[in-house]
Design a protein around this motif. Structure first.
Motif, short mmCIF file in Angstrom:
data_model
loop_
_atom_site.label_atom_id
_atom_site.label_comp_id
_atom_site.label_asym_id
_atom_site.label_seq_id
_atom_site.Cartn_x
_atom_site.Cartn_y
_atom_site.Cartn_z
N ALA A 2 15.85 0.14 -19.57
CA ALA A 2 15.82 -0.64 -18.33
C ALA A 2 14.38 -0.79 -17.83
O ALA A 2 13.57 0.12 -17.97
N THR A 3 14.08 -1.95 -17.26
CA THR A 3 12.77 -2.15 -16.65
C THR A 3 12.94 -2.28 -15.13
O THR A 3 14.04 -2.48 -14.64
N MET A 4 11.84 -2.20 -14.43
CA MET A 4 11.87 -2.35 -12.97
C MET A 4 12.45 -3.72 -12.60
O MET A 4 13.19 -3.85 -11.63
N GLN A 5 12.08 -4.71 -13.38
CA GLN A 5 12.55 -6.06 -13.11
C GLN A 5 14.07 -6.13 -13.11
O GLN A 5 14.68 -6.70 -12.20
N GLU A 6 14.67 -5.50 -14.11
CA GLU A 6 16.12 -5.52 -14.22
C GLU A 6 16.79 -4.79 -13.05
O GLU A 6 17.79 -5.26 -12.50
N ILE A 7 16.21 -3.67 -12.69
CA ILE A 7 16.75 -2.92 -11.56
C ILE A 7 16.66 -3.75 -10.28
O ILE A 7 17.61 -3.81 -9.48
N ALA A 8 15.53 -4.43 -10.12
CA ALA A 8 15.32 -5.25 -8.93
C ALA A 8 16.40 -6.33 -8.82
O ALA A 8 16.98 -6.56 -7.77
N LYS A 9 16.68 -6.95 -9.95
CA LYS A 9 17.68 -8.01 -9.99
C LYS A 9 19.04 -7.48 -9.55
O LYS A 9 19.71 -8.06 -8.69
N LEU A 10 19.41 -6.35 -10.15
CA LEU A 10 20.72 -5.77 -9.84
C LEU A 10 20.82 -5.31 -8.38
O LEU A 10 21.88 -5.36 -7.77
N ALA A 11 19.69 -4.85 -7.85
CA ALA A 11 19.72 -4.33 -6.47
C ALA A 11 19.52 -5.45 -5.45
O ALA A 11 19.65 -5.23 -4.25
N GLY A 12 19.19 -6.62 -5.94
CA GLY A 12 18.97 -7.75 -5.05
C GLY A 12 17.72 -7.62 -4.22
O GLY A 12 17.64 -8.09 -3.09
N VAL A 13 16.71 -6.96 -4.79
CA VAL A 13 15.42 -6.85 -4.09
C VAL A 13 14.31 -7.27 -5.05
O VAL A 13 14.58 -7.66 -6.18
N SER A 14 13.08 -7.19 -4.58
CA SER A 14 11.98 -7.58 -5.45
C SER A 14 11.49 -6.38 -6.25
O SER A 14 11.78 -5.23 -5.90
N ARG A 15 10.73 -6.65 -7.31
CA ARG A 15 10.22 -5.57 -8.14
C ARG A 15 9.29 -4.66 -7.34
O ARG A 15 9.23 -3.45 -7.57
N GLY A 16 8.58 -5.26 -6.38
CA GLY A 16 7.69 -4.48 -5.54
C GLY A 16 8.42 -3.37 -4.80
O GLY A 16 7.94 -2.25 -4.69
N THR A 17 9.59 -3.71 -4.31
CA THR A 17 10.38 -2.71 -3.59
C THR A 17 10.84 -1.60 -4.52
O THR A 17 10.77 -0.42 -4.19
N VAL A 18 11.28 -2.00 -5.69
CA VAL A 18 11.69 -0.99 -6.68
C VAL A 18 10.51 -0.07 -6.98
O VAL A 18 10.66 1.15 -7.03
N ASP A 19 9.36 -0.67 -7.13
CA ASP A 19 8.14 0.11 -7.38
C ASP A 19 7.92 1.12 -6.26
O ASP A 19 7.65 2.29 -6.51
N ARG A 20 8.05 0.68 -5.02
CA ARG A 20 7.85 1.58 -3.88
C ARG A 20 8.84 2.74 -3.90
O ARG A 20 8.49 3.89 -3.65
N VAL A 21 10.08 2.42 -4.22
CA VAL A 21 11.10 3.47 -4.23
C VAL A 21 10.81 4.49 -5.32
O VAL A 21 10.75 5.70 -5.07
N GLU A 30 15.98 3.13 4.36
CA GLU A 30 16.75 4.21 3.73
C GLU A 30 17.88 3.67 2.85
O GLU A 30 18.12 4.17 1.75
N GLU A 31 18.56 2.67 3.36
CA GLU A 31 19.72 2.14 2.63
C GLU A 31 19.32 1.50 1.30
O GLU A 31 19.91 1.79 0.27
N THR A 32 18.32 0.61 1.37
CA THR A 32 17.90 -0.04 0.12
C THR A 32 17.34 0.99 -0.85
O THR A 32 17.55 0.91 -2.06
N LYS A 33 16.65 1.97 -0.30
CA LYS A 33 16.10 3.03 -1.14
C LYS A 33 17.22 3.72 -1.91
O LYS A 33 17.12 3.93 -3.13
N LYS A 34 18.26 4.03 -1.19
CA LYS A 34 19.39 4.72 -1.80
C LYS A 34 20.00 3.85 -2.91
O LYS A 34 20.30 4.33 -4.01
N LYS A 35 20.17 2.59 -2.59
CA LYS A 35 20.78 1.65 -3.54
C LYS A 35 19.95 1.58 -4.83
O LYS A 35 20.47 1.68 -5.94
N VAL A 36 18.65 1.40 -4.64
CA VAL A 36 17.76 1.29 -5.81
C VAL A 36 17.80 2.56 -6.64
O VAL A 36 17.92 2.53 -7.87
N LEU A 37 17.74 3.70 -5.97
CA LEU A 37 17.76 4.97 -6.69
C LEU A 37 19.05 5.13 -7.48
O LEU A 37 19.04 5.62 -8.61
N GLU A 38 20.14 4.70 -6.87
CA GLU A 38 21.44 4.79 -7.53
C GLU A 38 21.44 4.00 -8.84
O GLU A 38 21.82 4.50 -9.89
#
Lengths: 339, 339
Positions: A2-21, A30-38
């Motif tokens: 999996a890449t950050m890009q793919e996670i971002a897509k699934l979480a409905g956020v941008s890659r930058g946010t995934v990077d931050r998390v 907190e909520e989006t953080k949890k979602k991305v981590l999941e």
DNA sequence: TTCTTGTTCGTTCACGTGCACGATTTTCTT
DNA sequence: AAGAAAATCGTGCACGTGAACGAACAAGAA
């Protein structure tokens, strides 16, 4: 993978946010953080090392390596380990400086100051066991520069890891070999480096441990320090053989091999001794081939170098703390035929 | 470190052209080619590995690894070497499959066919010494899939490299140890794997080499094959001790350790033997600890795995041919205390 | 001449991550 | 309620290489 890009897509956020998390920087709900981590957990996300490496290029990280014993073959082996491992890891775009001082605390303190001027981000050091060195290492560590000790440990300092060998087990191995070579019957003289060096003392303890447990007919007749000095070990051997003419075996825990073996070479042509030493430096190899040294116990300096650099790169570039505080290299026995 | 971009700038061409020159693709004017090469040489250009790695992601390279001896601890060590090295090199974005067959030529041939169906780009194999295997390896090689042999060589095949140990030197080491442990006086029984296996035979030759040179009072009383079979080695020991009651030492060149040592454990409680074996598998370790095996000589399967995978990645991804045709791992002696 | 073919080279996208910058939304203040 | 401050998030560039695509030009054929 999996890449950050793919996670971002699934979480409905941008890659930058995934990077931050994932690099737990702040500024994320907190909520989006949890979602991305999941999702990251679910997909078993592992950062792509090529990407990390490419991005690390501009960090311009520099690792300082400080050894002693100029010209000592033991450290040459270790340096080869550093070099080989560097070739593997150089893609992370870091550099390193090696400094090698003479074998005294003062020289090492000076060299330590010099290497710090080079703007290093991490330090690998083969330290002397001295209060001033410990203090310096703690200062460096407090300044945010991680320190890894190699070959000799400073357990009471703030170093993050140690890579070396198990000196007690080394001593036990020497004891076992002594028993086997002499069929459990011998009078032994011990030439040690310094009774103040923890590793040397442990090699004696390990030796005694096995001898007292398994070999009642092996006696230790004498122990002398030579401080890795060939003249002193030469004289120590001479003295021992006069004072204890029954000696049939010698055990060297450290240096002074050349002097000691030269002495033995002159004196024991007719009555062959059992001689056990440590490491496979030039004099060890020479006198193994001449039949004076029976076996030598090696602590694999090459892999000590490899291990220390790996830990440092993990820490500085991959942000991974060392798995164990102590990494112990294997103990290898060498005889003439297996060199 | 110079980059392609910098070279392009200096040569007054685009990075694409530099790329074409350095990866010697065609379609470049002779003059510009020369110019670019000159500058690259001058700047000592080395491709940035992080860049190469990142670009290699999409190649989707797959390496096949074929071993035998399911459940054999020796190969478990080797597999750990593959895994550790893979973790280092995984940034090149390749994958691998390991298959392990039973210890027969037929099973290996079947497994070979199976692994080829997986669309592998390179093959690492621990081969049986058999004409059909050699033929197959040559076919694979001709199809453009490089083959590296590990642990056991097939010198007459089209494999590009071999990673293993020096079996003759291993035998010499056994001879040296035998001399030291018995103080040069012994009657030896040898249990070998198969006289048709090159490595086993070399271990006997190396042993004889040292014994005949240095130890006139050591006699080889008997040699028997056990084909790595515990029952056969159990019986061989029993037979030898009846036919040659003077035997004081045993030398195992291969498997069948468990059976042989069990036999010795039952028979020689009162008269301790000198026993030398190879490798440090479960039975070796068990009987080292029980005091039946005096010492065992290890060929470092871990680093055989490491070495083989390194060579394959160099070849497939970095386009670098192996430096040496044969890579020999170190010989390590282990006794109870140094395990 | 005009069209085709071949040579030579520049441009662009892809690979995955770190990080700076700026945009948008929410919360707080007066 | 309106503006300021803070929280939250998207966008875009950089890192260096491989490789496909297409542009520019020259040489040859009709």
């Amino acid at each position: 993978m999996a890449t950050m890009q793919e996670i971002a897509k699934l979480a409905g956020v941008s890659r930058g946010t995934v990077d931050r998390v994932l690099n737990n920087r702040d500024g994320v709900n907190e909520e989006t953080k949890k979602k991305v981590l999941e999702i990251a957990e679910l997909m078993d996300y592992q950062p792509n090392k090529a990407g990390v490496a490419l991005a690390a290029q501009k960090k311009n990280i520099k690792i300082g390596i400080l050894l002693y014993g100029e010209g000592n073959l033991f450290f040459e082996d270790m340096k080869q380990g550093f070099i080989d491992r560097y070739n593997d890891l150089s893609l992370y775009g870091f550099s390193y400086v090696i400094k090698q001082s003479k074998s005294h605390v003062r020289e090492q303190l000076v060299a330590l100051d010099e290497i710090l001027k080079e703007d290093i981000n991490g330090l690998i050091i083969s330290p002397f066991n001295d209060e001033r060195i410990i203090k310096k290492i703690n200062e460096i560590s407090d300044a945010g520069i991680p320190v890894v000790t190699v070959n000799t440990d400073l357990p009471d300092s703030k170093r993050i890891a140690y890579v070396g060998s198990d000196t007690f087990k080394g001593g036990q191995t020497a004891g076992g070999l002594m028993g086997l070579f002499t069929k459990g019957k011998a009078e032994v003289g011990i030439i040690t480096g310094s009774r103040n060096v923890h590793g040397h003392e442990e090699r004696i303890e390990g030796f005694k441990n096995i001898i007292s447990k398994n070999y009642p007919d092996i006696q230790i007749e004498a122990i002398e320090e030579c401080h890795d000095d060939d003249y002193k070990s030469y004289e120590a051997i001479q003295r021992m053989l006069i004072e204890h003419p029954g000696i049939t075996a010698f055990y060297f825990t450290a240096g002074g091999i050349y002097g000691g073996c030269k002495s033995l070479y002159q004196l024991t042509q007719k009555t062959p001794m059992t001689v056990i030493t440590f490491d496979s430096l030039e004099p060890n190899i020479e006198y193994l081939n001449k039949g004076i040294i029976t076996a030598t116990i090696c602590q694999d300096p090459y892999h000590q170098g490899v291990g220390a650099l790996s830990i440092m790169v993990d820490k500085l570039i991959l942000d991974k703390d060392p798995e164990q505080e102590k990494t112990l290299t294997e103990i290898n026995i060498k005889i003439k035929e297996s060199l």
